[in-house]
Design a protein around this motif. Structure first.
Motif, mmCIF file in Angstrom:
data_model
loop_
_atom_site.group_PDB
_atom_site.id
_atom_site.type_symbol
_atom_site.label_atom_id
_atom_site.label_comp_id
_atom_site.label_asym_id
_atom_site.label_seq_id
_atom_site.Cartn_x
_atom_site.Cartn_y
_atom_site.Cartn_z
ATOM 1 N N UNK A 13 0.811 -1.219 0.000
ATOM 2 C CA UNK A 13 0.000 0.000 0.000
ATOM 3 C C UNK A 13 0.848 1.274 0.000
ATOM 4 N N UNK A 14 2.158 1.148 0.163
ATOM 5 C CA UNK A 14 3.052 2.314 0.203
ATOM 6 C C UNK A 14 3.998 2.244 -0.988
ATOM 7 N N UNK A 15 3.900 3.231 -1.878
ATOM 8 C CA UNK A 15 4.713 3.209 -3.101
ATOM 9 C C UNK A 15 6.152 3.624 -2.838
ATOM 10 N N UNK A 16 6.334 4.679 -2.062
ATOM 11 C CA UNK A 16 7.680 5.189 -1.813
ATOM 12 C C UNK A 16 7.684 5.996 -0.522
ATOM 13 N N UNK A 17 8.852 6.538 -0.206
ATOM 14 C CA UNK A 17 9.015 7.398 0.968
ATOM 15 C C UNK A 17 9.965 8.528 0.634
ATOM 16 N N UNK A 18 10.213 9.378 1.608
ATOM 17 C CA UNK A 18 11.165 10.475 1.398
ATOM 18 C C UNK A 18 12.075 10.575 2.612
ATOM 19 N N UNK A 19 13.300 11.006 2.359
ATOM 20 C CA UNK A 19 14.267 11.175 3.443
ATOM 21 C C UNK A 19 13.852 12.389 4.270
ATOM 22 N N UNK A 20 13.500 12.153 5.529
ATOM 23 C CA UNK A 20 13.047 13.242 6.408
ATOM 24 C C UNK A 20 14.228 13.908 7.107
ATOM 25 N N UNK A 21 15.038 13.119 7.817
ATOM 26 C CA UNK A 21 16.136 13.682 8.614
ATOM 27 C C UNK A 21 17.306 12.719 8.664
ATOM 28 N N UNK A 22 18.484 13.233 8.374
ATOM 29 C CA UNK A 22 19.713 12.478 8.620
ATOM 30 C C UNK A 22 20.211 12.840 10.021
ATOM 31 N N UNK A 23 20.303 11.858 10.897
ATOM 32 C CA UNK A 23 20.767 12.104 12.262
ATOM 33 C C UNK A 23 22.293 12.120 12.346
ATOM 34 N N UNK A 24 22.947 11.561 11.349
ATOM 35 C CA UNK A 24 24.409 11.511 11.316
ATOM 36 C C UNK A 24 24.908 12.090 10.002
ATOM 37 N N UNK A 25 26.105 12.663 10.041
ATOM 38 C CA UNK A 25 26.733 13.221 8.852
ATOM 39 C C UNK A 25 27.897 12.336 8.410
ATOM 40 N N UNK A 26 28.338 12.542 7.173
ATOM 41 C CA UNK A 26 29.443 11.756 6.627
ATOM 42 C C UNK A 26 30.686 11.933 7.486
ATOM 43 N N UNK A 27 31.324 10.809 7.835
ATOM 44 C CA UNK A 27 32.525 10.846 8.650
ATOM 45 C C UNK A 27 32.266 10.790 10.136
ATOM 46 N N UNK A 28 31.017 10.806 10.530
ATOM 47 C CA UNK A 28 30.675 10.812 11.956
ATOM 48 C C UNK A 28 30.600 9.384 12.482
ATOM 49 N N UNK A 29 31.159 9.179 13.683
ATOM 50 C CA UNK A 29 31.147 7.856 14.299
ATOM 51 C C UNK A 29 29.738 7.498 14.751
#
Length: 397
Positions: A13-29
């Protein structure tokens, strides 16, 4: 070892979604099971967590991008260490204009390009001075210096209230858009009508006051509320009036031999309706426990799609917000929804005398294509009778 981070498997019933929030950034542990990204669908917000300890190596889908079921959204490096902090120090030594690219989140960079804004003009409020999507959305370019000097402007001066008249434009969330679509669908595709009644809440309130402490002790801290009484009363009334528990499918009427009662829960992102499955077989304690569990999970965004699919009847309680009377909108394909409201003391005539009683208005919205007015009124009266004499709920009379 590199691991692909994928979107969850969406139901049919769900075709797709969208990225709401990235909690981490590139390079972050990142530690194992720590949230990486929230993916918003038209029903729920799904959380994707880290599969192990490591570092977020690459973000493939920035905030705002559309993702399909099981699509790769990022690359994760298992067991890697976080990037050294020398980069921020170097960035501080460089001119501000040259370091902006290193301090712009992927979603913000996309928005900068769309709006044609120079990154050096935006002040970053994110971690380490990173420019976020919110910074770009809230950015206001400086007014041209020549505008105040122009002579014709003096004649156009008008009195305005002191202070800045602020407007903020933000995109509608997928959940809010889906809610809007379903509300319009209900008003456009059903013959919706609402009937009202009022119920004396004193018997239930007296029963609750008498047994609430014993109820809580006997059921491991589960509190006795009003919703349990209304769910049980609704289940009994639905047995007597099966068309209120039915739905229309094309030219067919589907009569459900069970009562899956949805309970509307308000969250910061909108109204959601988790379902009490086979509510007719649930005890009062189980109903109250499940409603409390749903409420806590809804606030934390932890409800699953399975929790909110199906449902043959819905109950909504605007009284918790102070609503005295309302006309609830149907939750398609269901044919009826019960609205509870604020309990308020009112003078009532009882045996020729005026008595102050705690009264509640009830509203039943129903699809007139399937439910006749007579049956809708009798259904609501049945709930009124059951609530005003709670022993009937136990005796099923």
């Amino acid at each position: 070892m590199s691991i692909e981070i994928k979107a969850p498997t969406f139901p049919e019933s769900v075709a797709d979604g969208s990225i709401a929030t990235w909690h981490k950034q590139v390079g972050e542990a990142v530690k194992r099971d720590e949230p990486l990204v929230d993916i918003e669908t038209d029903k729920v917000v799904l959380e994707v967590v880290a599969p192990a300890d490591g570092v977020l190596k690459e973000i493939i889908k920035p905030e705002g991008d559309i993702v399909l079921s099981d699509e790769v959204v990022a690359v994760f490096e298992e067991g890697a260490a976080a990037e050294p902090s020398a980069a921020p120090a170097k960035a501080e030594a460089e001119p501000a204009a040259a370091s902006q690219d290193l301090k712009v989140s992927p979603a913000a960079r996309k928005m900068l390009e769309e709006k044609g804004i120079d990154a050096s003009a935006v002040t970053g409020t994110g971690k380490g001075g990173v420019i976020t999507k919110e910074d770009v959305a809230n950015f206001k370019p400086a007014a041209p210096a020549a505008a105040p000097v122009a002579k014709p402007a003096a004649a156009a001066v008008v009195d305005v209230p002191a202070g800045e008249r602020i407007e903020k434009r933000v995109p509608m969330t997928r959940l809010r858009k889906r809610i809007a679509e379903r509300l319009l669908e209900a008003t456009h595709t059903t013959a919706m009508l609402t009937t009202f009644n009022e119920v004396n809440m004193k018997p239930v309130m007296d029963l609750r006051s008498q047994y609430k402490d014993l109820f809580e002790k006997s059921h491991n801290g589960t509190r006795l509320g009003f919703m349990g009484f209304f769910v049980k009363a609704a289940c009994e009334a639905l047995k007597r009036f099966p068309e209120v528990n039915a739905s229309i499918d094309g030219d067919d009427v589907v009569y459900h031999g069970y009562q899956d009662v949805g309970v509307a829960v308000s969250t910061e992102k909108g109204l959601v309706v988790p379902v009490l499955r086979d509510a007719e077989n649930m005890s009062m304690a189980r109903i109250e426990e499940k409603i409390r569990e749903y409420g806590l999970r809804a606030k934390d965004g932890k409800l699953s799609m399975e929790d909110m699919t199906g449902g043959t009847f819905t109950i909504t309680n605007g009284g918790v917000f102070g609503s005295l009377l309302s006309t609830p909108i149907l939750n398609p394909p269901q044919t009826a929804i019960l609205g509870m409201h604020k309990i308020q003391d009112r003078p009532m005539a009882v045996n020729g005398e005026v008595v102050i009683l705690p009264m509640m208005y009830l509203a039943l919205s129903y699809d007139h294509r399937l439910v006749d007015g007579k049956d809708a009124v009798k259904f609501l009266v049945a709930i009124k009778d059951l609530i005003e004499d709670p022993a009937r709920i136990l005796l099923e009379i």
